[in-house]
Motif scaffolding. Structure first.
Motif, mmCIF file in Angstrom:
data_model
loop_
_atom_site.group_PDB
_atom_site.id
_atom_site.type_symbol
_atom_site.label_atom_id
_atom_site.label_comp_id
_atom_site.label_asym_id
_atom_site.label_seq_id
_atom_site.Cartn_x
_atom_site.Cartn_y
_atom_site.Cartn_z
ATOM 1 N N ILE A 1 0.832 -1.206 0.000
ATOM 2 C CA ILE A 1 0.000 0.000 0.000
ATOM 3 C C ILE A 1 0.866 1.256 0.000
ATOM 4 N N TRP B 1 -10.888 15.402 6.698
ATOM 5 C CA TRP B 1 -11.005 14.963 5.304
ATOM 6 C C TRP B 1 -11.258 13.465 5.234
ATOM 7 N N LEU B 2 -10.517 12.681 6.022
ATOM 8 C CA LEU B 2 -10.684 11.233 5.975
ATOM 9 C C LEU B 2 -12.066 10.825 6.464
ATOM 10 N N ILE C 1 -14.607 11.474 3.678
ATOM 11 C CA ILE C 1 -14.718 10.492 2.601
ATOM 12 C C ILE C 1 -14.985 9.082 3.146
ATOM 13 N N ILE D 1 -13.582 7.326 5.750
ATOM 14 C CA ILE D 1 -12.525 6.471 6.281
ATOM 15 C C ILE D 1 -12.364 6.787 7.764
ATOM 16 N N ALA E 1 -6.672 2.936 9.288
ATOM 17 C CA ALA E 1 -6.555 3.650 8.014
ATOM 18 C C ALA E 1 -6.184 5.115 8.227
ATOM 19 N N GLN E 2 -6.810 5.749 9.220
ATOM 20 C CA GLN E 2 -6.489 7.156 9.482
ATOM 21 C C GLN E 2 -5.038 7.308 9.914
ATOM 22 N N ALA F 1 -2.638 6.725 6.897
ATOM 23 C CA ALA F 1 -2.705 7.806 5.907
ATOM 24 C C ALA F 1 -1.994 9.048 6.436
ATOM 25 N N ALA G 1 1.531 10.796 5.105
ATOM 26 C CA ALA G 1 1.449 12.101 4.423
ATOM 27 C C ALA G 1 2.018 13.228 5.276
ATOM 28 N N LEU H 1 -3.111 11.070 1.211
ATOM 29 C CA LEU H 1 -4.024 10.733 2.309
ATOM 30 C C LEU H 1 -5.141 9.830 1.809
ATOM 31 N N THR H 2 -5.722 10.190 0.666
ATOM 32 C CA THR H 2 -6.873 9.450 0.155
ATOM 33 C C THR H 2 -6.469 8.039 -0.269
ATOM 34 N N ILE H 3 -5.367 7.926 -1.028
ATOM 35 C CA ILE H 3 -4.942 6.602 -1.495
ATOM 36 C C ILE H 3 -4.655 5.671 -0.316
ATOM 37 N N ILE H 4 -3.788 6.128 0.596
ATOM 38 C CA ILE H 4 -3.395 5.262 1.712
ATOM 39 C C ILE H 4 -4.605 4.948 2.587
ATOM 40 N N GLY H 5 -5.414 5.978 2.877
ATOM 41 C CA GLY H 5 -6.592 5.768 3.734
ATOM 42 C C GLY H 5 -7.524 4.747 3.122
ATOM 43 N N TYR H 6 -7.840 4.925 1.832
ATOM 44 C CA TYR H 6 -8.795 4.049 1.173
ATOM 45 C C TYR H 6 -8.269 2.616 1.098
ATOM 46 N N LEU H 7 -7.016 2.475 0.623
ATOM 47 C CA LEU H 7 -6.462 1.125 0.453
ATOM 48 C C LEU H 7 -6.346 0.405 1.788
#
Lengths: 240, 134
Positions: free
Chosen positions: A103, A174-175, A178, A180, A185-186, A189, A193, B100-106
């Motif tokens: 990932i 933001w997470l 959408i 998440i 996952a949070q 991410a 980042a 953020l979106t890619i890692i969070g989603y995956l």
């Protein structure tokens, strides 16, 4: 006045300037400890105090950086010291390191390519493009990698700072927006980042958030170091 | 005090080996090889992690000051910021949110960790008991 001081007694001047840098940083770090604001980042505060100081005393950047050589030399052992958190995370991630690596590799590759192409398209300066594409790692490693790839490390330092603040301030919202919401996952991410700044904020949410965030922080730094030395020259060739 | 010297010794050895690795293999910077070698030393128990922890954490807590000189280079870039400030912020902002979106989603979707591994095995166990009771 200070410039003649530097010319006349270089050793004393270098001790003096290094001490001023350390004192400013300590002051800023104390302020953040006391008030706990994210934007009160010690590096940001130190730079915004020291830049006017240099301009006022007419010390140029070359003189400043020559006189703070010692701090630059200490950066290498400081990065080695990050091996301890890496070792501590080994145990945590040994069950699922394959999925996590996959990932993160995907995310890192996409972000390097996107930032590099955007920077070449909008700013058209290769050394800035390198600096911006290495902005999603922890600062010491980002700076070292940028220098190795002939990018501009002061831009990297700033880009890393801004990315950290963005992710820390807006990332969790933001997470959630959408959809998440899991700590896993949070944490991953935001750790990948927004590195240390994001992790410092996430730890307040829950210990689990913090743990995943620091795993992502350290793992993505290692992976970026492995990916960027061949991916970035490839991108550079593309634009030549 | 002993532990301080011990930590400095282990870190220096790792950095030295890192320099050697950088000289022989290139690719990574010496300090990053050093970091990986240091982690391996602790993992293999060649050096005691317990002894280095305290001093090491002090190093990490204060390492930020070593980064200030690098950041000060911004003083030479005022014209760049004036000219391209907005572009810089847009690039940093958008790529951070993409990441953020890619890692969070995956990781929400595909990452199997001990905790949801537990829930999955619990579900299987429950299903088994259900089918068993039928």
């Amino acid at each position: 006045m200070l410039t003649t001081f530097i010319a006349n007694s270089p050793i004393l001047a270098s001790i003096f300037i290094t001490l001023i840098t350390i004192a400013t940083y300590q002051l800023a770090a104390r302020c953040q400890q006391k008030w706990q604001y994210i934007w009160l980042n010690p590096m940001l505060i130190s730079i915004s105090i020291l830049v006017p100081f240099l301009l006022l005393t007419e010390i140029n950047y070359q003189q400043y950086s020559d006189n703070t050589q010692i701090l630059n030399l200490l950066l290498e052992p400081a990065i080695v010291a990050l091996g301890l958190p890496l070792y501590q995370q080994f145990k945590q991630i040994r069950f699922y390191w394959r999925e996590m690596t996959a990932i993160l590799v995907l995310g890192i590759t996409v972000v390097i390519v996107v930032s590099f192409i955007l920077a070449m398209w909008m700013i058209k300066a290769p050394e800035i493009a390198v600096a911006l594409s290495l902005k999603s790692v922890t600062t010491p490693i980002g700076i070292t990698l940028t220098e190795q790839l002939f990018g501009d490390s002061s831009i990297t330092a700033f880009a890393i700072l801004i990315a950290g603040l963005f992710g820390a301030l807006l990332g969790p919202q933001w997470l959630s927006f959408i959809g998440i919401n899991s700590a896993k996952a949070q944490g991953l991410a935001i750790g990948s980042a927004s590195h240390v700044i994001g992790t410092a904020v996430l730890v307040r949410k829950s210990a689990e958030h913090g743990a995943y965030s620091s795993v992502a922080l350290i793992l993505s730094a290692v992976l970026t170091a492995l990916i960027s030395p061949w991916l970035i020259p490839l991108l550079q060739q593309l634009f030549n | 005090m002993n532990n301080v010297l011990y930590t400095i010794f282990v870190i220096s050895i790792s950095l030295l080996l890192g320099k050697l690795a950088n000289y022989l293999l290139a690719a990574l910077p010496a300090s990053l090889y050093g970091m990986i070698i240091y982690a391996l030393f602790l993992q293999l128990n060649w050096f005691s992690a317990q002894k280095v922890t305290k001093t090491n954490q002090w190093f990490i807590k204060h390492m930020g000051v070593c980064l200030v000189p690098a950041g000060m280079g911004i003083i030479n870039h005022f014209d760049l910021i004036q000219q391209h400030g907005l572009a810089l912020v847009i690039i940093i902002f958008s790529s951070t949110f993409i990441l953020l979106t890619i890692i969070g989603y995956l990781s929400e979707r595909f990452l199997i960790t001990p905790d949801n591994h537990k829930t999955i095995t619990n579900n299987i166990a429950q299903n088994n008991t259900k089918t068993g009771s039928k």
